[in-house]
Structure formats: structure tokens, C-alpha cells
Design a protein around this motif. Structure first.
Motif, PDB file in Angstrom:
ATOM      1  N   ARG A 101       1.614  42.674   2.100  1.00 59.71           N
ATOM      2  CA  ARG A 101       2.646  42.136   1.233  1.00 59.71           C
ATOM      3  C   ARG A 101       2.018  41.802  -0.113  1.00 59.71           C
ATOM      4  N   PRO A 102       2.124  42.683  -1.075  1.00 64.19           N
ATOM      5  CA  PRO A 102       1.523  42.389  -2.365  1.00 64.19           C
ATOM      6  C   PRO A 102       2.133  41.132  -2.966  1.00 64.19           C
ATOM      7  N   GLU A 103       1.281  40.302  -3.517  1.00 65.05           N
ATOM      8  CA  GLU A 103       1.736  39.068  -4.119  1.00 65.05           C
ATOM      9  C   GLU A 103       1.715  39.143  -5.635  1.00 65.05           C
ATOM     10  N   ARG A 104       1.022  40.110  -6.184  1.00 65.08           N
ATOM     11  CA  ARG A 104       0.889  40.186  -7.640  1.00 65.08           C
ATOM     12  C   ARG A 104       0.847  41.639  -8.086  1.00 65.08           C
ATOM     13  N   CYS A 105       1.507  41.907  -9.182  1.00 68.85           N
ATOM     14  CA  CYS A 105       1.531  43.224  -9.800  1.00 68.85           C
ATOM     15  C   CYS A 105       1.305  43.002 -11.287  1.00 68.85           C
ATOM     16  N   PRO A 108       3.454  41.055 -15.369  1.00 68.90           N
ATOM     17  CA  PRO A 108       2.884  40.762 -16.678  1.00 68.90           C
ATOM     18  C   PRO A 108       2.221  42.012 -17.254  1.00 68.90           C
ATOM     19  N   VAL A 109       2.427  42.250 -18.534  1.00 68.14           N
ATOM     20  CA  VAL A 109       1.758  43.345 -19.224  1.00 68.14           C
ATOM     21  C   VAL A 109       0.723  42.697 -20.137  1.00 68.14           C
ATOM     22  N   LEU A 110      -0.532  42.951 -19.826  1.00 72.36           N
ATOM     23  CA  LEU A 110      -1.651  42.340 -20.523  1.00 72.36           C
ATOM     24  C   LEU A 110      -2.334  43.356 -21.418  1.00 72.36           C
ATOM     25  N   LYS A 111      -3.239  42.897 -22.276  1.00 75.67           N
ATOM     26  CA  LYS A 111      -3.957  43.810 -23.161  1.00 75.67           C
ATOM     27  C   LYS A 111      -5.456  43.682 -22.936  1.00 75.67           C
ATOM     28  N   VAL A 154      -2.002  46.185  -7.929  1.00 72.93           N
ATOM     29  CA  VAL A 154      -1.141  45.518  -6.958  1.00 72.93           C
ATOM     30  C   VAL A 154      -2.047  44.986  -5.862  1.00 72.93           C
ATOM     31  N   GLY A 155      -1.894  43.705  -5.551  1.00 73.56           N
ATOM     32  CA  GLY A 155      -2.717  43.111  -4.504  1.00 73.56           C
ATOM     33  C   GLY A 155      -2.467  41.631  -4.373  1.00 73.56           C
ATOM     34  N   ILE A 175      -6.193  39.543  -7.794  1.00 73.51           N
ATOM     35  CA  ILE A 175      -5.702  40.059  -9.076  1.00 73.51           C
ATOM     36  C   ILE A 175      -5.976  39.033 -10.175  1.00 73.51           C
ATOM     37  N   GLY A 176      -5.745  37.766  -9.881  1.00 70.94           N
ATOM     38  CA  GLY A 176      -5.989  36.714 -10.862  1.00 70.94           C
ATOM     39  C   GLY A 176      -7.427  36.689 -11.340  1.00 70.94           C
ATOM     40  N   LYS A 177      -8.359  36.866 -10.425  1.00 71.10           N
ATOM     41  CA  LYS A 177      -9.773  36.898 -10.802  1.00 71.10           C
ATOM     42  C   LYS A 177     -10.112  38.125 -11.649  1.00 71.10           C
ATOM     43  N   LEU A 178      -9.473  39.231 -11.340  1.00 73.36           N
ATOM     44  CA  LEU A 178      -9.747  40.463 -12.066  1.00 73.36           C
ATOM     45  C   LEU A 178      -9.210  40.456 -13.504  1.00 73.36           C
ATOM     46  N   VAL A 179      -8.048  39.835 -13.711  1.00 70.38           N
ATOM     47  CA  VAL A 179      -7.404  39.892 -15.029  1.00 70.38           C
ATOM     48  C   VAL A 179      -7.349  38.542 -15.741  1.00 70.38           C
TER      49      VAL A 179
END
Length: 151
Positions: free
Chosen positions: A19-23, A76-79, A134-135, A140-144
Motif C-alpha cells: 500500500r503505497p503511502e507516498r507518491c 507533490p512536484v518538487l525540483k 512511490v513507496g 520517500i521522505g528521506k529520499l526527497v
């Protein structure tokens, strides 16, 4: 990576939580708004195909009008810089599902030419216009975590 029509039914090859929690989509900060929007749309379309469970329930109006379901967790679309995109992609492969969009994708409107350009690319690493992840929320939070919203 973009999937060809014959690959659309294939399961993702990277680790994907049940169940992905973040995209999240991260776009090259040097792109013009139009090219950045295109890159994010390409990534989002492929993420939706790979993770159909990301689509929420249809929206129902009081008068009976029904609208297609949308993603309930947001995207969220990040740069990031081009260098950071390559590094993010590489770091993310072991932790979540990754969809990447190489620069060759905006060099042509012919999908076969795009496939050929990626195949014929020299031995150096591809450069990316955008990366979608997606994960799990924590991974995901740590990665971005260090990236800002694309504005």
C-alpha cells in the motif's frame, strides 16, 4: 522509464510496498514551465498505470454526475538539479518504485525514435528530466527531504 504498449501489463520490477503511502515527482529545475509540466505528466501517467490502486473512488455529485477518481494522497512536484535527479534515481531504486523520464523523451514526438535514442545512448549514464517515486512515507521522505516545491 516509459513503458511500451506491450509492457503495460508487466508488474513493476523494483520493490513496491503493498500500500503505497507516498507518491512524489521530482523535476529538473532548469526546465521551462511547459517542459516541466510535460515531464511531470509523463511520470504521473506511468505511475498511475503501474499503481492503479493510487486512484481513489469516483466523485459523485448530488445530481448524479460522476467524475473519475483522483489520487487521494496527493503528488507533490518538487525540483532538483539534473545531477541530483540522477543521484535520486540511483538511491531510490532499492527503496521504492521508480519511474524515470530521460532527456531523450523531449527530443522527439516519435516513441520509436525515443526508444532508439535511449538504446543507442553512449555508455555514460542517462540524464533525466524527472523522476517519480512511490513507496512508504518514511523512505520517500528521506529520499526527497531536501527538495523544494517546483514553482
Amino acid at each position: 522509464m516509459l513503458l511500451s504498449p506491450t509492457e503495460t501489463d508487466a508488474a513493476p520490477t523494483q520493490h513496491v510496498p503493498q500500500r503505497p503511502e507516498r507518491c512524489v515527482i521530482v523535476v529538473d529545475e532548469a526546465l521551462s514551465p511547459g517542459k516541466a509540466s510535460n515531464a511531470a505528466a509523463v511520470i504521473a501517467f506511468t505511475l498511475g498505470q503501474r499503481h492503479s490502486r493510487l486512484v481513489g473512488s469516483p466523485l459523485h455529485e448530488r445530481d448524479g454526475t460522476v467524475h473519475p477518481g483522483l489520487i487521494p494522497i496527493g503528488i507533490p512536484v518538487l525540483k532538483a538539479t539534473a545531477l541530483q535527479l540522477g543521484e535520486l534515481r540511483e538511491k531510490s531504486l532499492a527503496h521504492c518504485d521508480v519511474v524515470d523520464f530521460p532527456v531523450q523523451g523531449q527530443a522527439t514526438t516519435d516513441y520509436q525514435a525515443f526508444l532508439d535514442a535511449v538504446r543507442d545512448h553512449s555508455g555514460e549514464p542517462l540524464r533525466y528530466l524527472a523522476v517519480g517515486l512511490v513507496g512508504s512515507r518514511n523512505k520517500i521522505g528521506k529520499l526527497v527531504g531536501g527538495f523544494s516545491l517546483f514553482a
